[in-house]
Design an enzyme around this catalytic site. Structure first.
Site, short mmCIF file in Angstrom:
data_model
loop_
_atom_site.label_atom_id
_atom_site.label_comp_id
_atom_site.label_asym_id
_atom_site.label_seq_id
_atom_site.Cartn_x
_atom_site.Cartn_y
_atom_site.Cartn_z
N GLU A 1 84.36 66.79 24.63
CA GLU A 1 84.33 67.84 25.34
C GLU A 1 83.54 68.34 26.64
O GLU A 1 83.66 69.36 27.26
CB GLU A 1 84.08 69.21 24.44
N GLU B 1 74.38 70.47 13.01
CA GLU B 1 75.46 70.05 13.97
C GLU B 1 74.76 68.70 14.79
O GLU B 1 75.44 67.84 14.86
CB GLU B 1 75.95 70.93 14.79
#
Length: 681
Positions: A473, A617
């Protein structure tokens, strides 16, 4: 003298071995004996519908999160997860003094992953020993249970209160207390209802005490209204020194997203659970988890890894459920992370492990997409394309829910192919042609139509897909991204295969488009991430996903070349956990078990938070629990070290390598036939 020293040495060695054995982590229980409230990241007890997140204070929980409960408020002008009523918070007074962390000693917590039970125990001064355990009942998807045990060290009087407090975001709170007399008990119901921030949803919760005494011997329950947002019911009990007293709280959380009459249903479900009785509730809850754990991954030779594997599987199982048409967000039911939205995190990272171990749960995740297929078709139309274009972020309605500042909403189109691949793999594992015809084909054909309209036809070999956000991304508005192009190609190809299986005529354009979508290479022979890629750092795996799960690149030499190039381009900070899981998977399949092990450990150990080893994460991150990362790591075990492979003919086992530290890996309950697969040294 020599014999004396020899015996002493043997005794010392035996004691040392015993100590080491004692210090080995339990494969099913995570213990936290040294709890620092300032460095505490809670762990979740969930049943696929209701998640309860632990707190470091006695008789408190941090969050109660309910799957499917969204409303528009606050962040990003999009739908967000809501905190539900905190129906397990309690007040406990001993001899008129409120129990708190300040007066507690020997404070310990533990999670039993085998039966999804969270226990806290402590001593309260010289007055009492206290223990409580709560469950998100697996067999009753909207109900919870908490058991409390008090052992008096001297004569004491306790006062226990079930407290119902509305979260700040809710409005128009209404509180009720009802008593229903029955021959052997009185059912006292502490109930609250409120509107979600916009008023579109009604949220309700109800609790009741569950006493072991019969009618006439139960303590008297008193209701107290504190303010419009909080009320409670309480009882008192006098205990003699040495006496142990046990009671429970049973409760329900539900919204109008789950039932047309949530207020009455909350009370009905609480009454049902109460009259089932404590022992039956625990019995059926445990049986349900025993059934789930028939599908397990067992590693011999690495006790801490075994516990960590069970933690990852536990969270994947906890955050999903068969028969719901709900799909987990990146943080599952561990809080409000990522607004509770559904991304590719589900189909590419969490779903494959569930598909292999519990196809019935995986089907629910696909049902979520199928029921929102019409919304995807409207999304494609609005963006000038044909077929169905699934949103990058999805919530209850299936419309695009990405905040407008994130370019992934309008541009990260590979999500559509990710959904299609998940649907195809469901057929491959289950061989269910009826499902393929009724639910799989509508998804596969509509997504293939999307890609046929999405490509720009610039001549043979140049059916380009321009202006996308890559799977990596950090690469925004790029052309011919490797993962997007390859995923589109696979989407088109499996749609053609599905048509053949069903005796249907596919759109002949699908095969033509698939043949002409380019996969770019750099001068050094490495697969190029996108047309303008020049070797910069990447956020996450992109090119390497072409080897798995897409299988577009199958030559081991090319897989290795791409791995060696991109594995050094992922920074140590700011990148999500699942990338290293893919590296581990591919190296295991290439036969390099120790390098696979390096990436396996690197995928999660730097991301762990205390005191329960919950995964964040990113390395050093503080936003657990990252179910996406767990899904990627579990895939490295199943499809990497375990060698499982999803093919048109079902699940097969391919050659793989184990780390030198492991003796074996055993995977049970695989697929619809519940097979067992092993890899040994």
């Amino acid at each position: 003298m020599k014999l004396k020293y020899l015996l002493a040495g043997l005794f010392t060695t035996a004691c040392s071995s015993y100590t080491m054995a004692q210090s080995q982590p339990d494969q099913w229980v995570i213990n936290a004996a040294k709890i620092d409230p300032a460095n505490y990241y809670g762990i979740t007890v969930a049943n696929g519908m209701i998640g309860v997140v632990s707190a470091p204070e006695p008789f408190k929980v941090k969050n109660v999160v309910l799957a499917g409960a969204y409303d528009l408020y606050g962040r990003g002008r999009v739908s967000n997860f809501l905190n539900s009523f905190n129906l397990l918070n309690m007040n406990m007074d001993i001899n008129g003094k409120r129990v708190s962390a300040a007066g507690a000693s020997n404070f310990k917590q533990q999670l039993d992953m085998h039966h999804a039970a969270f226990t806290t125990s402590f001593d309260y001064g010289n007055d009492a020993a206290v223990k409580y355990t709560y469950y998100s009942l697996r067999h009753l998807p909207l109900s919870v249970l908490m058991d409390v045990t008090i052992t008096a060290k001297k004569d004491i009087t306790i006062s226990a209160a079930s407290v119902m407090e509305a979260p700040d975001a809710l409005r128009e709170v209404q509180n009720y207390y009802n008593e229903i007399d029955r021959p052997h008990t009185t059912i006292g119901l502490l109930t609250s209802t409120a509107k979600s921030p916009t008023g579109k949803m009604q949220m309700c919760a109800s609790t009741s005490f569950l006493f072991t005494e019969g009618h006439g011997h139960e303590p008297r329950v008193i209701h107290e209204m504190w303010d419009s947002n909080m009320h409670l019911m309480r009882f008192s009990k006098t205990l003699k020194a040495g006496e142990t007293y046990t009671f429970s709280i049973v409760g329900t959380s539900i919204t109008s997203a789950h039932h047309d009459d949530p207020l009455n249903e909350a009370e009905r479900l609480t009454i049902y659970a109460k009259l089932e009785g404590h022992d039956r509730l625990i019995k059926f809850h445990n049986q349900a988890w025993d059934e789930l754990w028939k599908s397990d991954i067992q590693v011999e030779g690495d006790p801490q890894v075994q516990q960590d594997i069970h933690s990852m599987l536990y969270h994947l199982y906890s955050f999903s459920r068969a028969g719901t048409s709900f799909s987990p967000s990146p943080m599952g039911l561990s809080g409000l992370g990522y607004n509770g939205h559904v991304f590719w995190d589900t189909e590419v990272w969490m779903y494959p492990s569930l598909l292999v171990l519990h196809p019935e749960i995986a089907r629910s995740l696909l049902d979520y997409r199928f029921e929102r297929l019409e919304a995807a078709k409207k999304n494609a139309f609005a963006n000038g394309f044909k077929g169905a274009m699934f949103p990058w972020e999805s919530a209850d309605k299936g419309v695009e829910e990405t905040p407008v500042w994130a370019l992934s909403g309008p541009f990260e189109h590979h999500i559509t192919a990710d959904v299609a691949l998940a649907a195809w793999n469901y057929y491959c594992v289950t061989q269910d042609k009826n499902w393929l015809r009724e639910r799989g084909w509508p998804i596969l054909s509509a997504t293939a139509d999307f890609w046929a309209s999405r490509v720009e036809r610039n001549g043979p070999g140049h059916y380009d897909i321009k202006n996308v956000v890559a799977a990596d991304e950090w690469a925004e508005n790029v052309d011919n991204n490797a993962f997007t192009n390859a995923a589109a190609k696979v989407n088109l190809q499996v749609a053609v295969k599905a048509a053949a299986l069903l005796g249907l005529s596919p759109n002949p354009d699908w095969a033509i488009v698939a043949e002409n979508i380019p996969i770019l290479k750099m001068p050094n022979g490495v697969t190029q991430e996108h047309a303008s890629y020049k070797g910069e750092g990447i956020k996450q795996a992109d090119v390497n996903l072409l080897a798995y799960p897409l299988k577009v690149i199958t030559d081991p030499a090319q897989v290795k070349k791409d791995l060696e190039y991109y594995e050094v381009r992922v920074p140590n900070e700011g990148t999500p956990a699942m990338t290293q899981g893919i590296f581990a998977l591919l190296y295991a399949r290439l036969g390099n078990g120790d390098k696979a092990y390096h990436f396996f450990k690197d995928a999660y150990e730097p991301n762990l938070n205390q005191p329960f080893r919950v995964i964040a994460e990113t390395k050093g991150g503080t936003n657990p629990y990252f179910a996406t990362g767990a899904g990627g790591i579990v895939q490295s075990l199943l499809m990497g070290f375990g060698g499982l492979d999803i093919t048109l003919d079902g699940i097969v086992q391919v050659k793989s390598a184990l780390p030198s530290k492991w003796k074996s890996i055993r995977i049970t309950g695989v697929g619809v036939d519940h097979k067992t697969y092993t890899v040994t040294k």
